[in-house]
Design an enzyme around this catalytic site. Structure first.
Site, PDB file in Angstrom:
ATOM      1  N   SER A  86      33.189  36.309  -3.527  1.00 52.29           N
ATOM      2  CA  SER A  86      32.793  35.390  -4.593  1.00 52.29           C
ATOM      3  C   SER A  86      33.517  34.050  -4.420  1.00 52.29           C
ATOM      4  O   SER A  86      33.389  33.413  -3.385  1.00 52.29           O
ATOM      5  CB  SER A  86      33.083  36.044  -5.953  1.00 52.29           C
ATOM      6  OG  SER A  86      32.397  35.407  -7.001  1.00 52.29           O
ATOM      7  N   HIS A 125      27.863  42.984  -8.602  1.00 50.60           N
ATOM      8  CA  HIS A 125      28.688  41.935  -7.998  1.00 50.60           C
ATOM      9  C   HIS A 125      29.959  42.497  -7.371  1.00 50.60           C
ATOM     10  O   HIS A 125      30.420  42.008  -6.339  1.00 50.60           O
ATOM     11  CB  HIS A 125      29.040  40.896  -9.068  1.00 50.60           C
ATOM     12  CG  HIS A 125      29.747  39.692  -8.533  1.00 50.60           C
ATOM     13  ND1 HIS A 125      29.165  38.821  -7.641  1.00 50.60           N
ATOM     14  CD2 HIS A 125      31.002  39.213  -8.760  1.00 50.60           C
ATOM     15  CE1 HIS A 125      30.018  37.846  -7.344  1.00 50.60           C
ATOM     16  NE2 HIS A 125      31.138  38.070  -7.999  1.00 50.60           N
TER      17      HIS A 125
END
Length: 251
Positions: free
Chosen positions: A90, A226
């Protein structure tokens, strides 16, 4: 170095270094266990930014340049001595990219492989959603954090912890938007590159990372959201895959 870089296992005889970059609002805790999980040919180092963990009394970085310069000062000698690879998840993907550009521009160094996980490519239309984060209310941000996973639910019930988490998240976002992403150069690198994402997450946009290198590229979609990498089977896959890539590189 110890405050900027977490490295429990020195492994002086290792053939390659793997530098890991945590996500926004994150710390070293997840990647620390990778330090032992990889084979002896790989020594793992984890980046620790100011404002968290043992650096929680230090001011947060002002911009990406400050982050990159600090990491470079801590790691440059090591990176000049041995080949290295970068893994970022990320926000960590963007930091690792900015570091890679700096190392090539200023020191003529390039990783043997870049691994970008759970992140939009800077050329993708989805990347610009990151700029809207400051406009999001805290309550909505907490909902988003809960939806994405990666944070123990009991932490989100603790007002003091959530307050600190939100601040770190916002400070990391401030760092992210200081970088000139409009100036990302295509085919700037020649190393191989792999992108990983959770299959449940929409609008990856990770294909845009492909444009930054002339090397071989791959994209993997692994089961989960995620934070797919926290699933033990996915974590095992990542460790084996990264090891294979490094072993097959020219080190």
């Amino acid at each position: 170095m110890d405050k900027v870089i977490a490295r429990p296992y020195k492994r002086p005889n290792a053939l390659c270094r793997l530098i890991c970059f945590p996500w926004a609002g994150g710390n070293c805790s997840f990647f620390i266990r990778w330090c032992e999980a990889f084979s002896s040919i790989i020594v793992v180092s984890v980046i620790r930014l100011a404002g968290r963990e043992c650096r929680d009394t230090e001011p947060f970085p002002e911009d990406m340049a400050e982050v990159v310069n600090e990491i470079t000062n801590a790691l440059l000698k090591d990176l000049q001595e041995k080949p290295f690879a970068l893994f970022g998840h990320s926000f960590g993907s963007f930091v690792s990219y900015a570091l890679a550009v700096h190392l090539k521009e200023k020191h003529g160094l390039e990783p043997v492989h870049m691994f970008f996980s759970g992140s939009y490519g800077p050329h993708s239309e989805y990347f610009h959603l990151m700029y809207k984060l400051p406009e999001v209310e805290d309550s909505r941000l907490l909902e988003l954090i809960h939806t994405l996973g990666g944070t123990p639910p009991e932490f989100l019930q603790n007002e003091q912890i959530t307050k600190h988490l939100l601040r770190v998240l916002k400070e990391d976002q401030k760092v992210l938007v200081t970088y000139p992403w409009h100036d990302v150069r295509k085919k700037y690198f020649s190393c191989d590159l792999t992108c990983f994402n959770g299959s449940d997450e929409k609008n990856h946009g990770s294909e845009a990372w492909i444009a930054i290198t002339s090397g071989d590229t791959s994209i993997y979609s692994l089961p989960g959201n995620h934070f797919y990498l926290m699933e033990p089977s996915n974590e095992t896959f990542l460790i084996k895959y990264i090891t294979k890539c490094i072993e097959n590189s020219d080190i």
